[in-house]
Design an enzyme around this catalytic site. Structure first.
Site, PDB file in Angstrom:
ATOM      1  N   ASP A  30      -1.747  -0.620 -15.240  1.00 57.01           N
ATOM      2  CA  ASP A  30      -2.710   0.432 -14.901  1.00 57.01           C
ATOM      3  C   ASP A  30      -3.921   0.289 -15.830  1.00 57.01           C
ATOM      4  O   ASP A  30      -3.787   0.066 -17.032  1.00 57.01           O
ATOM      5  CB  ASP A  30      -2.055   1.817 -15.079  1.00 57.01           C
ATOM      6  CG  ASP A  30      -2.864   2.914 -14.421  1.00 57.01           C
ATOM      7  OD1 ASP A  30      -2.363   3.524 -13.474  1.00 57.01           O
ATOM      8  OD2 ASP A  30      -4.012   3.166 -14.871  1.00 57.01           O
ATOM      9  N   ILE A  31      -5.106   0.409 -15.240  1.00 53.84           N
ATOM     10  CA  ILE A  31      -6.336   0.214 -16.015  1.00 53.84           C
ATOM     11  C   ILE A  31      -6.557   1.361 -17.005  1.00 53.84           C
ATOM     12  O   ILE A  31      -7.237   1.193 -18.015  1.00 53.84           O
ATOM     13  CB  ILE A  31      -7.535   0.056 -15.042  1.00 53.84           C
ATOM     14  CG1 ILE A  31      -8.682  -0.683 -15.674  1.00 53.84           C
ATOM     15  CG2 ILE A  31      -7.988   1.386 -14.491  1.00 53.84           C
ATOM     16  CD1 ILE A  31      -9.736  -1.118 -14.668  1.00 53.84           C
ATOM     17  N   ASN A  87       2.790   9.358  -6.379  1.00 50.20           N
ATOM     18  CA  ASN A  87       2.010  10.491  -5.895  1.00 50.20           C
ATOM     19  C   ASN A  87       1.630  10.182  -4.447  1.00 50.20           C
ATOM     20  O   ASN A  87       0.850   9.264  -4.195  1.00 50.20           O
ATOM     21  CB  ASN A  87       0.761  10.681  -6.757  1.00 50.20           C
ATOM     22  CG  ASN A  87       1.094  10.976  -8.215  1.00 50.20           C
ATOM     23  OD1 ASN A  87       2.081  11.649  -8.498  1.00 50.20           O
ATOM     24  ND2 ASN A  87       0.309  10.452  -9.136  1.00 50.20           N
ATOM     25  N   GLN A  94      -2.760  11.977  -5.396  1.00 51.90           N
ATOM     26  CA  GLN A  94      -2.957  10.535  -5.205  1.00 51.90           C
ATOM     27  C   GLN A  94      -4.463  10.293  -5.184  1.00 51.90           C
ATOM     28  O   GLN A  94      -5.188  10.902  -4.392  1.00 51.90           O
ATOM     29  CB  GLN A  94      -2.322  10.070  -3.885  1.00 51.90           C
ATOM     30  CG  GLN A  94      -2.492   8.575  -3.661  1.00 51.90           C
ATOM     31  CD  GLN A  94      -1.872   8.104  -2.343  1.00 51.90           C
ATOM     32  OE1 GLN A  94      -1.273   8.888  -1.604  1.00 51.90           O
ATOM     33  NE2 GLN A  94      -2.018   6.822  -2.061  1.00 51.90           N
ATOM     34  N   HIS A 100       1.326   3.289  -4.350  1.00 52.53           N
ATOM     35  CA  HIS A 100       1.644   2.642  -5.637  1.00 52.53           C
ATOM     36  C   HIS A 100       2.693   3.471  -6.368  1.00 52.53           C
ATOM     37  O   HIS A 100       2.624   4.702  -6.371  1.00 52.53           O
ATOM     38  CB  HIS A 100       0.392   2.462  -6.508  1.00 52.53           C
ATOM     39  CG  HIS A 100      -0.430   3.697  -6.642  1.00 52.53           C
ATOM     40  ND1 HIS A 100      -1.291   4.129  -5.656  1.00 52.53           N
ATOM     41  CD2 HIS A 100      -0.510   4.618  -7.638  1.00 52.53           C
ATOM     42  CE1 HIS A 100      -1.876   5.244  -6.039  1.00 52.53           C
ATOM     43  NE2 HIS A 100      -1.413   5.572  -7.233  1.00 52.53           N
ATOM     44  N   HIS A 102       4.154   4.284  -9.996  1.00 59.06           N
ATOM     45  CA  HIS A 102       3.889   4.191 -11.434  1.00 59.06           C
ATOM     46  C   HIS A 102       5.213   3.941 -12.165  1.00 59.06           C
ATOM     47  O   HIS A 102       6.204   4.633 -11.894  1.00 59.06           O
ATOM     48  CB  HIS A 102       3.330   5.509 -11.982  1.00 59.06           C
ATOM     49  CG  HIS A 102       2.002   5.922 -11.439  1.00 59.06           C
ATOM     50  ND1 HIS A 102       0.831   5.763 -12.150  1.00 59.06           N
ATOM     51  CD2 HIS A 102       1.648   6.506 -10.270  1.00 59.06           C
ATOM     52  CE1 HIS A 102      -0.192   6.251 -11.441  1.00 59.06           C
ATOM     53  NE2 HIS A 102       0.282   6.704 -10.290  1.00 59.06           N
TER      54      HIS A 102
HETATM   55  P1  AMP Z   1      -2.658   8.084  -8.546  1.00 55.11           P
HETATM   56  O1  AMP Z   1      -3.190   9.350  -9.139  1.00 55.11           O
HETATM   57  O2  AMP Z   1      -1.162   8.091  -8.407  1.00 55.11           O
HETATM   58  O3  AMP Z   1      -3.361   7.690  -7.257  1.00 55.11           O
HETATM   59  O4  AMP Z   1      -2.977   6.961  -9.620  1.00 55.11           O
HETATM   60  C1  AMP Z   1      -3.891   5.920  -9.433  1.00 55.11           C
HETATM   61  C2  AMP Z   1      -3.793   5.044 -10.644  1.00 55.11           C
HETATM   62  O5  AMP Z   1      -4.488   3.839 -10.386  1.00 55.11           O
HETATM   63  C3  AMP Z   1      -4.405   5.657 -11.917  1.00 55.11           C
HETATM   64  O6  AMP Z   1      -3.405   5.713 -12.920  1.00 55.11           O
HETATM   65  C4  AMP Z   1      -5.545   4.713 -12.254  1.00 55.11           C
HETATM   66  O7  AMP Z   1      -5.730   4.563 -13.633  1.00 55.11           O
HETATM   67  C5  AMP Z   1      -5.106   3.426 -11.580  1.00 55.11           C
HETATM   68  N1  AMP Z   1      -6.183   2.518 -11.213  1.00 55.11           N
HETATM   69  C6  AMP Z   1      -7.312   2.815 -10.524  1.00 55.11           C
HETATM   70  N2  AMP Z   1      -8.060   1.701 -10.358  1.00 55.11           N
HETATM   71  C7  AMP Z   1      -7.374   0.679 -10.938  1.00 55.11           C
HETATM   72  C8  AMP Z   1      -7.623  -0.714 -11.099  1.00 55.11           C
HETATM   73  N3  AMP Z   1      -8.746  -1.299 -10.631  1.00 55.11           N
HETATM   74  N4  AMP Z   1      -6.716  -1.456 -11.755  1.00 55.11           N
HETATM   75  C9  AMP Z   1      -5.585  -0.872 -12.248  1.00 55.11           C
HETATM   76  N5  AMP Z   1      -5.297   0.433 -12.132  1.00 55.11           N
HETATM   77  C10 AMP Z   1      -6.174   1.207 -11.484  1.00 55.11           C
END
Ligand code: AMP
Ligand code: ZN
Length: 153
Positions: A30-31, A87, A94, A100, A102
């Protein structure tokens, strides 16, 4: 250009630090990690929400999350446990519309660090973290091959 950032990661058009990949799935850091090792498992084929996802693929995503959680325990991340969270939908917060899972490593007594990580969401040494997780996965593979050999004897 594909509007979905996770599809762009799958296509190699956006950067990511991958820790696992096969024909149908990939997993990358995760970024904005809540904790060091926070990983996302995604299907390679775009599915915005669980309602768009093939159920067998959903089971594969969980299987990979399960393996990653075990790999994190056995790795130099020294996890004692993990939060596996999905989520599903905007109502569930989400934010990226590509399914995805986590996988967030946890340690005994990490509540303060976890809460801080939740607020700060700072990356920690992505290359070293990915190396630790891939080594943990390789160690798991070694254990299952040893069990297979024992089972055949
Ligand atoms: P959610 O709230 O479950 O949709 O979480 C989305 C997750 O994606 C968050 O934890 C972000 O930090 C992560 N995220 C968004 N863009 C990227 C990316 N380009 N590379 C890696 N993680 C990402
Ligand atoms: Zn997508």
């Amino acid at each position: 250009m594909n509007a979905c950032v996770f599809c762009r990661i799958v296509a190699g058009e956006a950067p990511s630090t991958k820790v696992y990949e096969d024909d149908t799935l990939c997993a990358f850091l995760d970024i904005r990690p809540i904790a060091k090792g926070h990983t996302l498992v995604i299907p390679k084929q775009h599915a915005a929400e669980l309602g768009d996802l093939d159920a067998d693929l959903g089971a594969e995503i969980f299987r990979t999350g399960h393996r990653l959680a075990l790999a994190m325990r056995g790795s130099t991340l020294s996890a004692d446990g993990a939060n596996l969270v999905l989520n599903d939908g905007k109502a569930a917060f989400q934010t990226v519309a590509h399914v995805h899972l986590h996988v967030i490593p946890r340690r005994h007594g990490d509540l303060f660090g976890f809460a801080k990580g939740f607020l700060l969401r700072r990356p920690h040494d992505p290359a070293g973290t990915a190396a630790a997780i891939t080594a943990g996965l390789a160690a798991l593979d070694g254990q299952s091959s040893a069990r297979d050999v024992e089972g055949k004897q």
